[in-house]
Design a protein around this motif. Structure first.
Motif, PDB file in Angstrom:
ATOM      1  N   VAL A  10       0.862  -1.194   0.000  1.00 15.89           N
ATOM      2  CA  VAL A  10       0.000   0.000   0.000  1.00 15.89           C
ATOM      3  C   VAL A  10       0.890   1.232   0.000  1.00 15.89           C
ATOM      4  O   VAL A  10       1.499   1.575   1.016  1.00 15.89           O
ATOM      5  CB  VAL A  10      -0.940  -0.001   1.229  1.00 15.89           C
ATOM      6  CG1 VAL A  10      -1.960   1.131   1.099  1.00 15.89           C
ATOM      7  CG2 VAL A  10      -1.640  -1.341   1.377  1.00 15.89           C
ATOM      8  N   GLY A  11       0.969   1.900  -1.153  1.00 23.40           N
ATOM      9  CA  GLY A  11       1.875   3.035  -1.329  1.00 23.40           C
ATOM     10  C   GLY A  11       2.984   2.642  -2.280  1.00 23.40           C
ATOM     11  O   GLY A  11       3.788   1.753  -1.977  1.00 23.40           O
ATOM     12  N   ALA A  12       3.016   3.298  -3.446  1.00 21.57           N
ATOM     13  CA  ALA A  12       3.973   2.897  -4.488  1.00 21.57           C
ATOM     14  C   ALA A  12       5.021   3.966  -4.739  1.00 21.57           C
ATOM     15  O   ALA A  12       5.535   4.101  -5.849  1.00 21.57           O
ATOM     16  CB  ALA A  12       3.206   2.585  -5.781  1.00 21.57           C
ATOM     17  N   GLY A  13       5.352   4.738  -3.695  1.00 24.30           N
ATOM     18  CA  GLY A  13       6.351   5.804  -3.850  1.00 24.30           C
ATOM     19  C   GLY A  13       7.758   5.305  -3.568  1.00 24.30           C
ATOM     20  O   GLY A  13       8.099   4.149  -3.865  1.00 24.30           O
ATOM     21  N   ALA A  15       9.548   4.614  -0.676  1.00 20.65           N
ATOM     22  CA  ALA A  15       9.697   3.458   0.217  1.00 20.65           C
ATOM     23  C   ALA A  15       8.984   2.240  -0.362  1.00 20.65           C
ATOM     24  O   ALA A  15       9.435   1.102  -0.174  1.00 20.65           O
ATOM     25  CB  ALA A  15       9.154   3.790   1.605  1.00 20.65           C
ATOM     26  N   GLY A  16       7.880   2.471  -1.073  1.00 19.06           N
ATOM     27  CA  GLY A  16       7.160   1.359  -1.706  1.00 19.06           C
ATOM     28  C   GLY A  16       8.065   0.597  -2.661  1.00 19.06           C
ATOM     29  O   GLY A  16       8.057  -0.639  -2.701  1.00 19.06           O
ATOM     30  N   THR A  74       3.330   1.838   3.015  1.00 15.81           N
ATOM     31  CA  THR A  74       4.389   2.808   2.707  1.00 15.81           C
ATOM     32  C   THR A  74       3.756   4.068   2.136  1.00 15.81           C
ATOM     33  O   THR A  74       4.123   4.532   1.055  1.00 15.81           O
ATOM     34  CB  THR A  74       5.392   2.211   1.698  1.00 15.81           C
ATOM     35  OG1 THR A  74       4.651   1.755   0.557  1.00 15.81           O
ATOM     36  CG2 THR A  74       6.162   1.053   2.284  1.00 15.81           C
ATOM     37  N   PRO A  76       2.131   8.212   2.949  1.00 13.62           N
ATOM     38  CA  PRO A  76       2.491   9.364   3.794  1.00 13.62           C
ATOM     39  C   PRO A  76       1.988   9.198   5.232  1.00 13.62           C
ATOM     40  O   PRO A  76       0.934   8.596   5.475  1.00 13.62           O
ATOM     41  CB  PRO A  76       1.793  10.526   3.086  1.00 13.62           C
ATOM     42  CG  PRO A  76       1.691  10.086   1.656  1.00 13.62           C
ATOM     43  CD  PRO A  76       1.465   8.616   1.705  1.00 13.62           C
ATOM     44  N   THR A  77       2.722   9.762   6.163  1.00 12.88           N
ATOM     45  CA  THR A  77       2.469   9.530   7.587  1.00 12.88           C
ATOM     46  C   THR A  77       1.020   9.815   7.992  1.00 12.88           C
ATOM     47  O   THR A  77       0.433   9.065   8.780  1.00 12.88           O
ATOM     48  CB  THR A  77       3.438  10.409   8.408  1.00 12.88           C
ATOM     49  OG1 THR A  77       4.760  10.141   7.946  1.00 12.88           O
ATOM     50  CG2 THR A  77       3.348  10.104   9.892  1.00 12.88           C
ATOM     51  N   THR A  79      -1.593   9.283   6.606  1.00 11.98           N
ATOM     52  CA  THR A  79      -2.547   8.238   6.190  1.00 11.98           C
ATOM     53  C   THR A  79      -2.328   6.919   6.940  1.00 11.98           C
ATOM     54  O   THR A  79      -3.091   5.973   6.758  1.00 11.98           O
ATOM     55  CB  THR A  79      -2.429   7.944   4.676  1.00 11.98           C
ATOM     56  OG1 THR A  79      -1.152   7.310   4.430  1.00 11.98           O
ATOM     57  CG2 THR A  79      -2.508   9.205   3.831  1.00 11.98           C
ATOM     58  N   TRP A 285      19.451   6.478   1.368  1.00 10.34           N
ATOM     59  CA  TRP A 285      19.117   5.570   2.473  1.00 10.34           C
ATOM     60  C   TRP A 285      18.873   4.164   1.939  1.00 10.34           C
ATOM     61  O   TRP A 285      19.200   3.179   2.601  1.00 10.34           O
ATOM     62  CB  TRP A 285      17.901   6.085   3.256  1.00 10.34           C
ATOM     63  CG  TRP A 285      16.815   6.744   2.452  1.00 10.34           C
ATOM     64  CD1 TRP A 285      16.724   8.076   2.155  1.00 10.34           C
ATOM     65  CD2 TRP A 285      15.676   6.121   1.847  1.00 10.34           C
ATOM     66  NE1 TRP A 285      15.599   8.314   1.402  1.00 10.34           N
ATOM     67  CE2 TRP A 285      14.941   7.140   1.200  1.00 10.34           C
ATOM     68  CE3 TRP A 285      15.199   4.814   1.787  1.00 10.34           C
ATOM     69  CZ2 TRP A 285      13.760   6.891   0.498  1.00 10.34           C
ATOM     70  CZ3 TRP A 285      14.017   4.574   1.083  1.00 10.34           C
ATOM     71  CH2 TRP A 285      13.324   5.596   0.452  1.00 10.34           C
TER      72      TRP A 285
HETATM   73  N1  LIG Z   1      12.266   3.227   6.629  1.00  6.10           N
HETATM   74  C1  LIG Z   1      12.803   4.154   5.868  1.00  6.10           C
HETATM   75  O1  LIG Z   1      14.007   4.292   5.801  1.00  6.10           O
HETATM   76  C2  LIG Z   1      11.918   5.056   5.053  1.00  6.10           C
HETATM   77  C3  LIG Z   1      12.447   5.745   3.966  1.00  6.10           C
HETATM   78  C4  LIG Z   1      11.595   6.582   3.235  1.00  6.10           C
HETATM   79  C5  LIG Z   1      10.272   6.719   3.595  1.00  6.10           C
HETATM   80  N2  LIG Z   1       9.811   6.041   4.672  1.00  6.10           N
HETATM   81  C6  LIG Z   1       8.421   6.183   5.109  1.00  6.10           C
HETATM   82  O2  LIG Z   1       7.577   5.594   4.117  1.00  6.10           O
HETATM   83  C7  LIG Z   1       6.351   6.321   4.004  1.00  6.10           C
HETATM   84  C8  LIG Z   1       6.216   6.826   2.567  1.00  6.10           C
HETATM   85  O3  LIG Z   1       7.304   7.667   2.272  1.00  6.10           O
HETATM   86  P1  LIG Z   1       7.821   7.858   0.761  1.00  6.10           P
HETATM   87  O4  LIG Z   1       9.092   8.583   0.873  1.00  6.10           O
HETATM   88  O5  LIG Z   1       7.752   6.576   0.020  1.00  6.10           O
HETATM   89  O6  LIG Z   1       6.701   8.854   0.217  1.00  6.10           O
HETATM   90  P2  LIG Z   1       6.264   9.089  -1.292  1.00  6.10           P
HETATM   91  O7  LIG Z   1       5.540  10.385  -1.293  1.00  6.10           O
HETATM   92  O8  LIG Z   1       7.443   8.895  -2.205  1.00  6.10           O
HETATM   93  O9  LIG Z   1       5.252   7.891  -1.586  1.00  6.10           O
HETATM   94  C9  LIG Z   1       4.045   7.751  -0.912  1.00  6.10           C
HETATM   95  C10 LIG Z   1       3.056   7.135  -1.898  1.00  6.10           C
HETATM   96  O10 LIG Z   1       1.859   6.823  -1.174  1.00  6.10           O
HETATM   97  C11 LIG Z   1       0.774   7.140  -2.039  1.00  6.10           C
HETATM   98  N3  LIG Z   1      -0.449   7.301  -1.254  1.00  6.10           N
HETATM   99  C12 LIG Z   1      -0.965   8.412  -0.675  1.00  6.10           C
HETATM  100  N4  LIG Z   1      -2.115   8.141  -0.064  1.00  6.10           N
HETATM  101  C13 LIG Z   1      -2.341   6.814  -0.248  1.00  6.10           C
HETATM  102  C14 LIG Z   1      -3.382   5.926   0.143  1.00  6.10           C
HETATM  103  N5  LIG Z   1      -4.414   6.342   0.880  1.00  6.10           N
HETATM  104  N6  LIG Z   1      -3.295   4.620  -0.244  1.00  6.10           N
HETATM  105  C15 LIG Z   1      -2.261   4.178  -0.980  1.00  6.10           C
HETATM  106  N7  LIG Z   1      -1.248   4.991  -1.389  1.00  6.10           N
HETATM  107  C16 LIG Z   1      -1.297   6.278  -1.015  1.00  6.10           C
HETATM  108  C17 LIG Z   1       1.211   8.394  -2.766  1.00  6.10           C
HETATM  109  O11 LIG Z   1       0.458   8.603  -3.950  1.00  6.10           O
HETATM  110  C18 LIG Z   1       2.683   8.077  -3.033  1.00  6.10           C
HETATM  111  O12 LIG Z   1       2.855   7.416  -4.279  1.00  6.10           O
HETATM  112  C19 LIG Z   1       6.462   7.430   5.044  1.00  6.10           C
HETATM  113  O13 LIG Z   1       5.879   7.001   6.233  1.00  6.10           O
HETATM  114  C20 LIG Z   1       7.954   7.619   5.218  1.00  6.10           C
HETATM  115  O14 LIG Z   1       8.319   8.174   6.459  1.00  6.10           O
HETATM  116  C21 LIG Z   1      10.598   5.204   5.386  1.00  6.10           C
END
Ligand SMILES: NC(=O)c1ccc[n+]([C@@H]2O[C@H](COP(=O)([O-])OP(=O)(O)OC[C@H]3O[C@@H](n4cnc5c(N)ncnc54)[C@H](O)[C@@H]3O)[C@@H](O)[C@H]2O)c1
Length: 351
Positions: A10-13, A15-16, A74, A76-77, A79, A285
């Protein structure tokens, strides 16, 4: 041998993609059966890159259409709370990226929902699975440096975070987005909860990057006192121009231990004598913690298969959120803050 664990991502950004890589290329005990993102471009990009064909714009749609045992969240926080509640209520095991949520009340709801449904909840603190951090923790616990007295933990991240992550209202700011790992690993390695914090922030490069988000800061330094009397500091910088840097130093009553180094690979290049030896730094990272991400996914899948509790769970996620909230209160109110001040405030669920 247990059957493969079916996972919905869930979340394809950013971290996804990292977790899709672990699942598709490194953890044969699991398979990704679907991917969710409301952004069609993120769905297409991550789905195509990792060959995930079942694509949905909401977790609800995935739940209606495919069978799976677990979710990796994965998103945004802001959500995390509604998505984790939905997954738990649907009986899906959860690997939830840090920060666990925006408020302690949200953390409590998530833990309660997971407990009620009997599903596992693992937090995405991959440093707990990183071979170097794991080795250091074992050696500290074995007493090699004696009782830890002081810890210094830094995380400097390259590149501008996504807009939601720069905004203190949707992410709790850099103390959460970048330094959640430091909040967790200082507590883990000191074997003690944070008791009092004092944080200072600065904004050096926001203007140059055109960031007008209220409350934005790109440097933070926190002084910490732990319940067991130990001391510590956490520093964060993002964007950090020179690369990705995550290092920890722990001083014990008998010795000192350092985890990590600025050098990214043991490859040194010399092309001319004027520039001398050139050695790379970690660029991201994802590169620095490549094994940590794979190992944490293996651990999650193993815990599901063996019905055992993950080594890093909701309580750990909640403590990191408490640290973030205390640190934020500290710099906003320009004073040291006892963590008990935020622990007693469990109002403020966003949903
Ligand atoms: N563990 C780590 O080292 C690490 C590294 C980066 C990010 N993160 C965490 O991962 C999470 C995402 O960060 P990111 O950098 O990938 O952000 P990002 O903005 O690159 O990706 C987030 C994705 O989630 C999607 N999204 C938004 N609402 C949604 C929903 N309701 N259902 C499904 N998808 C939805 C967005 O469209 C986006 O594609 C955050 O909590 C961040 O803190 C952790």
């Amino acid at each position: 041998m247990s059957s493969r664990i079916r996972v919905c991502l869930v979340g394809a950004g950013r971290a996804g993609k990292v977790h899709a890589n672990s699942l598709v290329n490194h953890v044969p005990a699991a398979s990704v059966v679907g991917i969710v993102d409301p952004d069609p471009e993120a769905l297409r990009s991550t789905g195509d890159q990792f060959g995930i064909d079942s694509r949905f714009d909401s977790l609800e749609a995935a739940l209606d259409n495919i069978e799976f045992e677990a979710v990796v969240i994965t998103t945004p926080t802001f959500t995390h709370h509604p998505i984790a509640l939905l997954a738990a209520d649907a009986g899906k095991h959860i690997l939830l990226e840090k920060p666990m949520a925006l408020t302690l009340a949200e953390c409590d709801h998530i833990m309660l929902a997971a407990e009620r449904s009997g599903v596992l909840l693992q937090m995405g603190f991959m440093r707990r699975s990183d071979p170097e951090f794991v080795a250091a923790a074992r050696r500290i616990q074995a007493g090699e440096i004696g009782q830890p007295m002081m810890i210094k933990s830094l995380s400097h991240g390259p590149g501008l975070p996504p807009p939601w992550a720069r905004d203190i209202r949707t992410s709790n700011g850099m103390l959460a987005e970048v330094n959640s790992h430091d909040w967790d690993c200082t507590r883990w390695l000191m074997s003690s909860n944070p008791e009092r914090v004092y944080a200072e922030i600065a904004n050096f490069k926001g203007n140059a990057h055109g960031i007008e988000t209220p409350g934005f800061y790109d440097n933070v330094l926190v002084n910490l006192r732990f319940e067991n009397g130990g001391l510590g500091s956490i520093s964060g910088i993002c964007p950090c121009e020179y690369g990705y840097d995550a290092r920890v130093e722990i001083v014990g009553e008998r010795g000192i231990m350092q985890i990590g180094e600025a050098q990214g690979q043991a490859v040194v290049v010399c092309t001319d004598r004027d520039h001398g030896l050139v050695t790379p730094i970690y660029r991201t990272w994802a590169e620095r913690f490549a094994w940590g991400y794979i190992r944490e996914m293996e651990h999650f899948v193993h815990c599901i298969q063996t019905d055992t509790a993950p080594s890093v769970g909701g309580t750990d996620g909640r403590w990191a959120v408490a640290g973030v909230l205390a640190g934020t209160k500290s710099f906003l109110e320009e004073r040291p803050v006892y963590v008990s001040e935020v622990l007693s405030d469990t109002s403020g669920a966003s949903q």
